[in-house]
Write a protein that holds these residues in place. Structure first.
Motif, PDB file in Angstrom:
ATOM      1  N   PHE A  47       0.861  -1.194   0.000  1.00  0.00           N
ATOM      2  CA  PHE A  47       0.000   0.000   0.000  1.00  0.00           C
ATOM      3  C   PHE A  47       0.888   1.232   0.000  1.00  0.00           C
ATOM      4  N   GLY A  48       0.289   2.371  -0.286  1.00  0.00           N
ATOM      5  CA  GLY A  48       1.051   3.603  -0.427  1.00  0.00           C
ATOM      6  C   GLY A  48       1.168   4.387   0.874  1.00  0.00           C
ATOM      7  N   PHE A  49       2.026   5.411   0.838  1.00  0.00           N
ATOM      8  CA  PHE A  49       2.240   6.300   1.983  1.00  0.00           C
ATOM      9  C   PHE A  49       2.115   7.750   1.500  1.00  0.00           C
ATOM     10  N   GLY A  50       2.114   8.663   2.462  1.00  0.00           N
ATOM     11  CA  GLY A  50       1.970  10.076   2.142  1.00  0.00           C
ATOM     12  C   GLY A  50       3.277  10.720   1.719  1.00  0.00           C
ATOM     13  N   LEU A  51       3.177  11.973   1.322  1.00  0.00           N
ATOM     14  CA  LEU A  51       4.301  12.737   0.801  1.00  0.00           C
ATOM     15  C   LEU A  51       5.468  12.776   1.787  1.00  0.00           C
ATOM     16  N   ASN A  52       5.190  13.058   3.044  1.00  0.00           N
ATOM     17  CA  ASN A  52       6.275  13.227   4.012  1.00  0.00           C
ATOM     18  C   ASN A  52       7.078  11.934   4.197  1.00  0.00           C
ATOM     19  N   HIS A  53       6.383  10.818   4.174  1.00  0.00           N
ATOM     20  CA  HIS A  53       7.085   9.539   4.352  1.00  0.00           C
ATOM     21  C   HIS A  53       7.982   9.254   3.143  1.00  0.00           C
ATOM     22  N   VAL A  54       7.490   9.533   1.947  1.00  0.00           N
ATOM     23  CA  VAL A  54       8.304   9.330   0.744  1.00  0.00           C
ATOM     24  C   VAL A  54       9.568  10.181   0.820  1.00  0.00           C
ATOM     25  N   VAL A  55       9.413  11.421   1.269  1.00  0.00           N
ATOM     26  CA  VAL A  55      10.565  12.325   1.375  1.00  0.00           C
ATOM     27  C   VAL A  55      11.551  11.820   2.429  1.00  0.00           C
ATOM     28  N   GLU A  56      11.046  11.253   3.529  1.00  0.00           N
ATOM     29  CA  GLU A  56      11.940  10.722   4.558  1.00  0.00           C
ATOM     30  C   GLU A  56      12.752   9.540   4.019  1.00  0.00           C
ATOM     31  N   VAL A  57      12.132   8.723   3.185  1.00  0.00           N
ATOM     32  CA  VAL A  57      12.863   7.607   2.572  1.00  0.00           C
ATOM     33  C   VAL A  57      13.941   8.147   1.636  1.00  0.00           C
ATOM     34  N   LEU A  58      13.572   9.112   0.801  1.00  0.00           N
ATOM     35  CA  LEU A  58      14.527   9.665  -0.160  1.00  0.00           C
ATOM     36  C   LEU A  58      15.742  10.298   0.528  1.00  0.00           C
ATOM     37  N   THR A  59      15.488  10.969   1.645  1.00  0.00           N
ATOM     38  CA  THR A  59      16.574  11.693   2.323  1.00  0.00           C
ATOM     39  C   THR A  59      17.272  10.845   3.388  1.00  0.00           C
TER      40      THR A  59
END
Length: 624
Positions: free
Chosen positions: A427-439
């Protein structure tokens, strides 16, 4: 009833000092004079009040105006009386003796207009009196207050249905400056308007310039903005009462006349601060959204949003309080990702149904703030209006387009991260979680989901979190991602995004907003070039005369009137009547003293010459 439209223009000039009607005013007045119910949506500053004030002068009887605020009633009545029009109001601010005196005058048919609050009109005694006073029109101002979907819902407006029952044959007029389609339907239904003529003007306010800047040290930014406009007055909207108090104190500490306004102050404190603002004793009001409904001050030269508004409708309504007189005015929004996070936190405290609507509204205002496109196009689109030009010439993005860059690599990283997260978790996650993974964040949420094992974990450390958040939101706007407001803002790849990821499609992104230098100067709609030294002398004279009469300065003359005087240097009564806003009564009361001030200025200063191609023949007739 035969309708003599020529007499309308004569009355318009005699009582209000205007040579012509604004868009839709004539059509609305015609429908009213024909006895039709009317729904009118005109933007703030579009001249709603004249639509019922002029008909009140053209036929016998009393026009009843429903108004939500005491300050607005007094302001409107002061302005009408200054133009020689018999008007009064009834509300809780009056003592018993004043109320009796006004009621006697109404019984003797001495007034043409009566302003009253909806709850006052619902009283049985006043309803009986109204039926004796030959009511010829009921005008409901700020009519959106009747709808629960309106941004200023007031339950007491629902009582107005009694007026239709008590006056079944009297035409009604509903007026508002902002209403979505749903609110318009509510107004017509709840006021029981019968086959109303509906008039909807453009939402465009061409004299307003819209800007959004990156928020950094906001109190210093506000101070710099104000110091660059030392004579201008305006409103700064803050999210919280504490924020409004703190900013007002900071500005006052730097010598700027500023006061707070919010629901936590006593009624006396609010009234005092508002009155000081209306009378130009206070230059800046730092306010929550509790301030503004019914504020009739025409020379508000700027509206600053210190914090992110909750929705576009509120933002439009609040910015609309600038430049009501048609002169150039500014709307500035300070934007930061931190404010978005705050709003998201507040939304989580709401009920599930309220959360859905609030998330949609937040997405819309964030999209407006971050968009690299024309601000005016974005605003008008929200209200279902298409703005034709690609370049409005009145917003930061049109005056100085933001730079773009090849964002293909960043887009690939972001889209891939969304894909990998869903692939691993199901399942998907929100914007902030995606950014935390990227950074490469080492958060508990990431460890619990084992997202540090993803191939995209930490591949975006070259950009800050706010920058990634902005790029993620732009990918949503560009259609590569969708944000599910019904599922905690979960991000999903669209078909377009999946294809872009597979084909490594080139993606152009917009560089983030930077801290601005001084805004560029550009020709502004509504600008009246004039002798600025004379304009300042006339402003001081106006303030003195207004103080003597205990009214706000704009009741004497508007800034438009003064700027035209300082442009054309009228020397006779006839020339002064060519100035907008100079009617018969104001000519008698103020003509000699203003002509004297202009003549005194010319004794020691040369006459300045200005291009006059933007002025009407009537205005040019004011020149000596």
């Amino acid at each position: 009833m035969s309708i003599d439209e020529n007499s309308w223009l004569e009355a318009l000039k005699r009582h209000f000092g205007f040579p012509s009607f604004r868009p839709l005013q004539r059509e609305i007045i015609r429908a009213t004079m024909e006895g039709r119910d009317v729904f009118a949506l005109l933007p703030t500053g579009g001249g709603k009040s004249l639509c019922f004030q002029l008909p009140a002068l053209m036929r016998p009887g009393l026009t009843v105006v429903v108004s939500p605020l005491i300050a607005l009633m007094k302001d409107q009545v002061d302005g009408l009386q200054a133009g020689g029009i018999a008007a009064t109001f009834l509300n809780s601010s009056l003592g018993a003796a004043d109320s009796r005196q006004r009621l006697r005058g109404l019984h003797h048919h001495e007034y043409r207009l009566l302003y009253a609050a909806p709850e006052r009109l619902a009283l049985a005694g006043l309803l009986r009196d109204l039926q004796q006073w030959n009511v010829n029109l009921i005008a409901v101002d700020e009519a959106h207050c009747i709808s629960e979907w309106g941004h200023d819902f007031r339950p007491e407006y629902r009582q107005l249905a009694q007026l239709r029952e008590a006056f079944p044959n009297t035409p009604m007029m509903a007026l508002t400056a902002t209403a979505t389609g749903r609110v318009r339907e509510d107004i017509v239904k709840l006021l029981q308007l019968r086959e109303p003529r509906c008039f909807v003007a453009s939402f465009n306010r061409p004299n307003l310039t819209y800007r959004v800047i990156a928020k950094a040290k906001p109190s210093a930014q506000a101070l710099e903005f104000l110091r660059g406009r030392p004579r201008d007055s305006g409103i700064i909207y803050c999210q919280s009462r504490k924020g409004a108090e703190k900013l007002a104190a900071q500005l006052a500490g730097h010598g700027i006349a500023a006061r707070p306004y919010h629901a936590g102050l006593t009624a006396g404190e609010r009234n005092t601060n508002q009155e000081l603002f209306l009378r130009d004793e206070v230059r800046v009001i730092c306010a929550t959204i509790a301030f503004g409904l019914g504020i009739n001050k025409p020379n508000v030269r700027f509206v600053m949003h210190y914090d992110l508004p909750k929705n576009i409708e509120g933002y439009y309504q609040e910015t609309g309080r600038a430049g009501r007189d048609g002169l150039p005015s500014e709307c500035l929004l300070l934007f930061s990702a931190g404010d978005v996070a705050k709003q998201q936190h507040f939304i989580e405290e709401k009920s599930p149904d309220e959360q859905l609507i609030a998330r949609q509204q937040l997405q819309q205002i964030v999209q407006y703030a971050e968009s690299a496109g024309c601000r005016r196009v974005e605003l008008l689109r929200y209200f279902g209006e298409t703005f034709p030009p690609d370049h409005c010439g009145g917003c930061d993005n049109c005056l100085k387009p933001r730079a773009t860059f090849d964002g293909t690599v960043a887009a690939q990283k972001f889209l891939s991260c969304v894909y990998r997260i869903r692939q691993k978790s199901g399942f998907g996650f929100g914007l902030n979680h995606v950014v935390e993974v990227l950074t490469g964040s080492d958060s508990e949420q990431i460890r619990r989901r084992r997202h540090e094992e993803l191939s995209t974990y930490g591949i975006g450390r070259e950009h800050s979190r706010p920058h990634w958040q902005a790029m993620g939101r732009e990918l949503v706007r560009l259609g590569y991602l969708r944000q599910r407001t019904d599922m905690f803002n979960v991000l999903e790849l669209t078909d377009t995004g999946l294809e872009a990821l597979r084909a490594r499609t080139q993606v152009t992104l917009t560089k983030p907003m930077s801290i601005p230098s001084t805004p560029e100067k550009a020709p502004r709609t509504g600008e009246i070039a004039c002798d600025e030294e004379l304009f300042e002398r006339l402003r001081q004279l106006r303030k003195k005369l207004a103080d003597e009469r205990n009214v706000p300065a704009y009741i004497v003359f508007s800034d438009v009137s003064l700027r035209q005087m300082a442009r054309y240097y009228p020397a006779t009564d006839r020339q002064l009547t060519g100035i907008s806003g100079v009617g018969e009564k104001k000519l008698r009361e103020f003509g000699a003293v203003f002509l004297g001030e202009i003549a005194a200025h010319l004794q020691t200063n040369p006459r300045q010459i200005f291009a006059d191609d933007s002025f009407s023949a009537a205005q040019r007739a004011a020149r000596p």
